[in-house]
Design a protein around this motif. Structure first.
Motif, PDB file in Angstrom:
ATOM      1  N   ARG A  91       0.854  -1.185   0.000  1.00  0.00           N
ATOM      2  CA  ARG A  91       0.000   0.000   0.000  1.00  0.00           C
ATOM      3  C   ARG A  91       0.894   1.241   0.000  1.00  0.00           C
ATOM      4  O   ARG A  91       2.067   1.172   0.349  1.00  0.00           O
ATOM      5  CB  ARG A  91      -0.910   0.005   1.230  1.00  0.00           C
ATOM      6  CG  ARG A  91      -1.887  -1.161   1.255  1.00  0.00           C
ATOM      7  CD  ARG A  91      -2.780  -1.105   2.469  1.00  0.00           C
ATOM      8  NE  ARG A  91      -3.593   0.093   2.482  1.00  0.00           N
ATOM      9  CZ  ARG A  91      -4.816   0.196   1.964  1.00  0.00           C
ATOM     10  NH1 ARG A  91      -5.367  -0.844   1.379  1.00  0.00           N
ATOM     11  NH2 ARG A  91      -5.490   1.319   2.031  1.00  0.00           N
ATOM     12  N   GLN A  92       0.310   2.360  -0.374  1.00  0.00           N
ATOM     13  CA  GLN A  92       1.058   3.618  -0.421  1.00  0.00           C
ATOM     14  C   GLN A  92       1.485   4.034   0.984  1.00  0.00           C
ATOM     15  O   GLN A  92       0.653   4.136   1.880  1.00  0.00           O
ATOM     16  CB  GLN A  92       0.206   4.726  -1.045  1.00  0.00           C
ATOM     17  CG  GLN A  92       0.886   6.069  -1.106  1.00  0.00           C
ATOM     18  CD  GLN A  92       2.072   6.065  -2.038  1.00  0.00           C
ATOM     19  OE1 GLN A  92       1.957   5.743  -3.211  1.00  0.00           O
ATOM     20  NE2 GLN A  92       3.241   6.418  -1.523  1.00  0.00           N
ATOM     21  N   ASP A  93       2.776   4.255   1.164  1.00  0.00           N
ATOM     22  CA  ASP A  93       3.296   4.798   2.423  1.00  0.00           C
ATOM     23  C   ASP A  93       3.090   6.307   2.443  1.00  0.00           C
ATOM     24  O   ASP A  93       2.915   6.935   1.397  1.00  0.00           O
ATOM     25  CB  ASP A  93       4.806   4.538   2.543  1.00  0.00           C
ATOM     26  CG  ASP A  93       5.151   3.068   2.680  1.00  0.00           C
ATOM     27  OD1 ASP A  93       4.372   2.311   3.278  1.00  0.00           O
ATOM     28  OD2 ASP A  93       6.230   2.679   2.166  1.00  0.00           O
ATOM     29  N   ILE A  94       3.187   6.886   3.631  1.00  0.00           N
ATOM     30  CA  ILE A  94       3.261   8.341   3.767  1.00  0.00           C
ATOM     31  C   ILE A  94       4.740   8.658   3.997  1.00  0.00           C
ATOM     32  O   ILE A  94       5.282   8.374   5.067  1.00  0.00           O
ATOM     33  CB  ILE A  94       2.401   8.865   4.931  1.00  0.00           C
ATOM     34  CG1 ILE A  94       0.932   8.538   4.693  1.00  0.00           C
ATOM     35  CG2 ILE A  94       2.616  10.377   5.104  1.00  0.00           C
ATOM     36  CD1 ILE A  94       0.018   8.911   5.844  1.00  0.00           C
ATOM     37  N   PRO A  95       5.420   9.195   2.986  1.00  0.00           N
ATOM     38  CA  PRO A  95       6.841   9.492   3.129  1.00  0.00           C
ATOM     39  C   PRO A  95       7.065  10.924   3.634  1.00  0.00           C
ATOM     40  O   PRO A  95       6.422  11.861   3.164  1.00  0.00           O
ATOM     41  CB  PRO A  95       7.367   9.335   1.704  1.00  0.00           C
ATOM     42  CG  PRO A  95       6.195   9.743   0.848  1.00  0.00           C
ATOM     43  CD  PRO A  95       4.950   9.383   1.619  1.00  0.00           C
ATOM     44  N   GLY A 145      -4.179   2.477  -2.076  1.00  0.00           N
ATOM     45  CA  GLY A 145      -4.141   3.453  -0.993  1.00  0.00           C
ATOM     46  C   GLY A 145      -3.586   4.812  -1.350  1.00  0.00           C
ATOM     47  O   GLY A 145      -3.556   5.703  -0.509  1.00  0.00           O
ATOM     48  N   TRP A 146      -3.130   5.016  -2.592  1.00  0.00           N
ATOM     49  CA  TRP A 146      -2.528   6.311  -2.920  1.00  0.00           C
ATOM     50  C   TRP A 146      -3.540   7.441  -2.784  1.00  0.00           C
ATOM     51  O   TRP A 146      -3.180   8.538  -2.358  1.00  0.00           O
ATOM     52  CB  TRP A 146      -1.884   6.296  -4.302  1.00  0.00           C
ATOM     53  CG  TRP A 146      -2.830   6.352  -5.463  1.00  0.00           C
ATOM     54  CD1 TRP A 146      -3.358   5.301  -6.142  1.00  0.00           C
ATOM     55  CD2 TRP A 146      -3.363   7.534  -6.067  1.00  0.00           C
ATOM     56  NE1 TRP A 146      -4.193   5.747  -7.128  1.00  0.00           N
ATOM     57  CE2 TRP A 146      -4.224   7.116  -7.106  1.00  0.00           C
ATOM     58  CE3 TRP A 146      -3.216   8.897  -5.841  1.00  0.00           C
ATOM     59  CZ2 TRP A 146      -4.919   8.006  -7.906  1.00  0.00           C
ATOM     60  CZ3 TRP A 146      -3.915   9.787  -6.645  1.00  0.00           C
ATOM     61  CH2 TRP A 146      -4.751   9.342  -7.658  1.00  0.00           C
ATOM     62  N   GLU A 147      -4.816   7.163  -3.115  1.00  0.00           N
ATOM     63  CA  GLU A 147      -5.837   8.214  -3.005  1.00  0.00           C
ATOM     64  C   GLU A 147      -6.047   8.619  -1.551  1.00  0.00           C
ATOM     65  O   GLU A 147      -6.194   9.792  -1.237  1.00  0.00           O
ATOM     66  CB  GLU A 147      -7.178   7.761  -3.601  1.00  0.00           C
ATOM     67  CG  GLU A 147      -7.126   7.415  -5.064  1.00  0.00           C
ATOM     68  CD  GLU A 147      -7.044   5.908  -5.293  1.00  0.00           C
ATOM     69  OE1 GLU A 147      -6.488   5.184  -4.438  1.00  0.00           O
ATOM     70  OE2 GLU A 147      -7.513   5.469  -6.351  1.00  0.00           O
ATOM     71  N   GLU A 148      -6.048   7.611  -0.654  1.00  0.00           N
ATOM     72  CA  GLU A 148      -6.239   7.891   0.767  1.00  0.00           C
ATOM     73  C   GLU A 148      -5.085   8.725   1.322  1.00  0.00           C
ATOM     74  O   GLU A 148      -5.295   9.680   2.077  1.00  0.00           O
ATOM     75  CB  GLU A 148      -6.379   6.588   1.552  1.00  0.00           C
ATOM     76  CG  GLU A 148      -6.633   6.815   3.042  1.00  0.00           C
ATOM     77  CD  GLU A 148      -6.744   5.521   3.814  1.00  0.00           C
ATOM     78  OE1 GLU A 148      -7.546   5.489   4.756  1.00  0.00           O
ATOM     79  OE2 GLU A 148      -6.013   4.551   3.497  1.00  0.00           O
TER      80      GLU A 148
END
Length: 161
Positions: A91-95, A145-148
């Protein structure tokens, strides 16, 4: 017309104030939050991120030397990872890239670069010591998950202190 005493008005006002304080406390304690006191920031996360993990990485900045790219700058990059992330279904991380003020000024003046993208990192926030950046094109893989993550970051969930 019915008149209301000052005492009754004050009592009603106290009830409203107490209810508001209780609501703020409930909302505050129910939030999922990543807090980093070392660098001075926190990120308010959606409730679906409860149980997140954190991965510490290092970003590298480059300059062009006579023989090609030269690693010239380094700094921490913190990845906040969704609890449903797996190797089979990442899933997309928050970097969050952490820059000193001097590094941030240098990258703004294009004295070094961190990726092949024609743009530098975007600023998430800053305090008196650090500037926090979002890598360019961090979400261009369009993984789950990138949209979230995008909605979370656009929703002013990042706070420096």
């Amino acid at each position: 017309m019915r008149t209301v005493s000052k005492r009754a008005l004050l009592s009603a006002l106290c009830v409203v104030i107490i209810a508001a304080v209780v609501l703020v406390v409930i909302v505050t304690f129910n939030k999922t939050q990543y807090r980093n006191p070392q660098y001075g920031f926190y990120v308010s996360l959606p409730s679906t991120w409860k149980g997140y993990s954190v991965i510490d990485e290092t970003w590298t900045g480059y300059t062009n030397g006579p023989n090609g790219q030269v690693a010239s700058e380094h700094g921490p990059e913190i990845l906040i990872r969704h609890p449903a992330w797996t190797t089979k279904d990442p899933r997309q991380d928050i970097p969050v890239m952490v820059f000193t003020l001097a590094q941030w000024n240098a990258i703004q003046q294009e004295k070094f670069y961190i990726s092949a993208a024609p743009i530098g990192p975007s600023e998430l926030g800053r305090n008196s010591t650090y500037v926090f950046g979002l890598p360019p094109r961090y979400n261009y893989a369009y993984i789950t998950g990138w949209e979230e993550v995008d909605k979370t970051l656009q929703g002013h969930s990042f706070h420096a202190f």
